[in-house]
Motif scaffolding. Structure first.
Motif, PDB file in Angstrom:
ATOM      1  N   GLU A  87       0.825  -1.213   0.000  1.00  0.00           N
ATOM      2  CA  GLU A  87       0.000   0.000   0.000  1.00  0.00           C
ATOM      3  C   GLU A  87       0.857   1.259   0.000  1.00  0.00           C
ATOM      4  N   LYS A 257      -9.752  -6.440 -14.321  1.00  0.00           N
ATOM      5  CA  LYS A 257      -8.659  -5.831 -13.568  1.00  0.00           C
ATOM      6  C   LYS A 257      -8.644  -6.352 -12.140  1.00  0.00           C
ATOM      7  N   SER A 259      -6.503  -5.528  -8.261  1.00  0.00           N
ATOM      8  CA  SER A 259      -5.558  -4.652  -7.560  1.00  0.00           C
ATOM      9  C   SER A 259      -5.014  -5.364  -6.338  1.00  0.00           C
ATOM     10  N   LYS A 260      -3.711  -5.200  -6.133  1.00  0.00           N
ATOM     11  CA  LYS A 260      -3.058  -5.742  -4.938  1.00  0.00           C
ATOM     12  C   LYS A 260      -2.429  -4.556  -4.237  1.00  0.00           C
ATOM     13  N   LYS A 262      -3.143  -0.404  -2.972  1.00  0.00           N
ATOM     14  CA  LYS A 262      -3.794   0.750  -3.584  1.00  0.00           C
ATOM     15  C   LYS A 262      -3.110   1.210  -4.865  1.00  0.00           C
ATOM     16  N   LYS A 263      -1.815   0.884  -5.022  1.00  0.00           N
ATOM     17  CA  LYS A 263      -1.067   1.437  -6.144  1.00  0.00           C
ATOM     18  C   LYS A 263      -0.682   0.401  -7.194  1.00  0.00           C
ATOM     19  N   GLU A 264      -1.006  -0.858  -6.964  1.00  0.00           N
ATOM     20  CA  GLU A 264      -0.579  -1.910  -7.880  1.00  0.00           C
ATOM     21  C   GLU A 264      -1.796  -2.501  -8.587  1.00  0.00           C
ATOM     22  N   PHE A 265      -1.932  -2.186  -9.873  1.00  0.00           N
ATOM     23  CA  PHE A 265      -3.055  -2.673 -10.658  1.00  0.00           C
ATOM     24  C   PHE A 265      -2.541  -3.553 -11.796  1.00  0.00           C
ATOM     25  N   LYS A 287       0.823  -6.019 -16.179  1.00  0.00           N
ATOM     26  CA  LYS A 287       0.941  -5.010 -15.124  1.00  0.00           C
ATOM     27  C   LYS A 287       0.801  -3.613 -15.700  1.00  0.00           C
ATOM     28  N   SER A 289       0.914  -0.706 -14.086  1.00  0.00           N
ATOM     29  CA  SER A 289       1.795   0.294 -13.493  1.00  0.00           C
ATOM     30  C   SER A 289       3.246   0.115 -13.918  1.00  0.00           C
TER      31      SER A 289
END
Length: 562
Positions: A87, A257, A259-260, A262-265, A287, A289
């Protein structure tokens, strides 16, 4: 954490590491793209990400850490839970008494530092680390997948043992939405991301459902699940990908999609195919991002790198990338497009499928059901005023003819072709009824490539290979060379390998080779001239990377053997 583009420009200019002309061009790109100067310099291979991060650390007066050189123990890593680490994009890499050494993308985020201090009860010393190093370190969080599934199945599997007739769609949807099934799918995706898998295979057999991950190009068995939950797993995936729940007889394709943190999609491309025991699923992980790799990071260096840079600087002609499926051809094209992508250039692509969206480029997906093919899309692009065109693959005579015509009429054309080596691409075009004189006029460069697994940096060791292996690569025992391999450790799943890199051969279509092509030559005639001009063949590039300790002899033999 970033410094301003103006500030970075001034620092890089004083360092003399980048030509002022290249620096000015990169700075101009920041005005047409939502990217920082630092990102553009790294993506174009003008400076390394390590240098950029060090520079920012020096300017801001914070400590820098190269995480790739750190051996992080599980005990230290586990001081911060994986969910929290992902996160906030932070990694604990060392501990001294009551002090945690913390790698961060933003060491001035005092709220996060205070949160970790209160959560762990330790003091925190922050360091700046590159985004890539943090991604690698986060991948070291690997819980025991067997224990995770055992817990889920033992507690909840009875809820998934539901037999529902095909016509009762609402019943299937209910099973697929049950918490156990959701947990199982999420756990599979979590572990696949942690292991840097490129694909997830869910295969139904007579007495079990087998889960396999493709990691560094090789399939690995992960776990066998009870066969009773297969229908619910497939139904859940169909719901996520918005596919027809009741269609079990025909193949289906879709996307969703995940997500793992908040910033990794990630995007997952779904392929469902009916088999003897049910429906098999393959999920391709993309990935979102992840930044586009530089040519140097892909494995291009020395003369090969210079040839590619020279060819993409030309205003027209054709650049081809060849190799088998899964050899990284599209990734190489994306890296080239990323370099060429500027605000004063129009780039159009037609792909099948679109792997990643690139800002500033018009990307079109092939749709055969409405007759939008490579050929029809390419023909439409010629009326769309492009400067550069990328065609995902040249498969037939019609596409080949239009591609050659595009290159002849002032466009830079990029595409892929399925051939085993670079020279064979010329003769594949001739098989597709393209006249040799047209090829001689349009081809700039032909890149052939393979992907080899890199030796795991955590367990690398030197060893002496057998005489038979040395002979197979034309090497002598008397040569003063150290050979390396991975011993096998938890970080590389005991495989001895972690990550992949390309090995390449590049045919520079020089005036002399153009002249030879124009005369409708044999493969041997072209090869002889290429050797004379110093072409580095793919096995030679592989041996070079063996000498450098990047990969092993066995890997080079595995991907280059006939």
């Amino acid at each position: 954490m970033q410094i301003s583009d103006d500030q970075l420009k001034e620092i890089v200019a004083k360092s003399n590491l980048v030509k002022l002309e290249d620096l000015e061009k990169a700075f101009e790109k920041t005005k047409g793209q939502d990217k920082s100067l630092g990102n553009i310099l790294v993506e174009e291979g003008l400076i390394s990400e390590e240098y950029l991060t060090k520079t920012i650390a020096e300017v801001l007066g914070v400590d820098y850490i190269d995480l790739s050189s750190q051996k992080i123990s599980e005990q230290v890593l586990s001081l911060i839970p994986e969910e929290t680490a992902r996160e906030y994009r932070i990694v604990a890499f060392n501990k001294e008494n009551s002090l945690i050494h913390l790698a961060m993308e933003n060491p001035s985020d005092f709220e996060v530092i205070d949160f970790i201090r209160k959560k762990t009860g330790y003091s925190v010393k922050p360091y700046l680390a590159s985004a890539r190093d943090i991604d690698e370190a986060l991948g070291k969080y690997k819980a025991d997948i067997q224990k995770d599934f055992a817990k889920i199945i033992n507690e909840n599997v009875e809820k998934s043992k539901v037999s529902v007739p095909e016509e009762e769609i609402q019943g299937i949807q209910k099973v697929a939405q049950d918490v156990p099934v959701v947990k199982i799918i999420d756990t599979i995706l979590d572990h696949a991301l942690s292991q840097d898998a490129s694909d997830i295979h869910i295969e139904k057999w007579e007495d079990k459902t087998r889960i396999r991950f493709r990691v560094d190009g090789v399939l690995q068995n992960v776990i066998d699940l009870p066969k009773e939950i297969d229908d619910a797993l497939v139904a859940r995936i169909k719901i996520l990908a918005r596919l027809k729940i009741d269609e079990t007889r025909l193949p289906q394709d879709g996307r969703f999609k995940f997500s793992k943190g908040k910033k990794e999609f990630v995007s997952l491309r779904v392929s469902i195919v009916p088999s003897f025991y049910g429906e098999d699923v393959v999920l391709r992980i993309l990935k979102e991002s992840q930044r586009v790799l530089t040519l140097n990071e892909l494995g291009l260096d020395g003369k090969n790198l210079e040839l590619v840079k020279k060819s993409i600087a030309k205003p027209f002609g054709m650049i081809l990338v060849t190799g088998p499926t899964g050899s990284g051809k599209t990734t190489t094209l994306y890296s080239i497009l990323n370099i060429l992508n500027t605000s004063n250039i129009k780039i159009c692509t037609i792909e099948d499928p679109i792997e990643y969206g690139i800002e500033g480029i018009e990307q079109t997906q092939v749709k055969p059901e409405i007759k939008l093919t490579f050929a029809s899309g390419l023909r439409a692009f010629l009326r769309h005023d492009p400067d550069i065109i990328m065609v995902g693959e040249i498969r037939d005579t019609e596409t080949a003819e239009i591609a050659v015509h595009s290159a002849l009429t002032g466009h830079l054309m990029l595409s892929t072709l399925h051939t085993n080596d670079s020279i064979s691409a010329i003769f594949r075009f001739i098989d597709l009824k393209i006249q040799p004189f047209l090829l001689a006029s349009t081809l700039n460069v032909i890149i052939a490539q393979r992907l080899v697994r890199k030796i795991c940096a955590n367990c690398i060791e030197s060893y002496e290979p057998s005489k038979s292996i040395l002979d197979s690569l034309g090497m002598k025992e008397t040569e003063n060379i150290k050979f390396y391999r991975g011993k096998g450790c938890k970080q590389c799943n005991n495989s001895g390998y972690k990550g992949r890199i390309g090995i390449y051969e590049i045919l520079d279509v020089t005036p002399t080779i153009s002249e030879i092509i124009n005369k409708n030559p044999t493969i041997e005639e072209v090869k002889k001239q290429a050797q004379k001009e110093g072409m580095v063949f793919i096995h030679q590039d592989g041996i070079k990377k063996v000498r450098e300790g990047v990969t092993t002899i066995e890997e080079v033999l595995r991907v280059t053997k006939a």
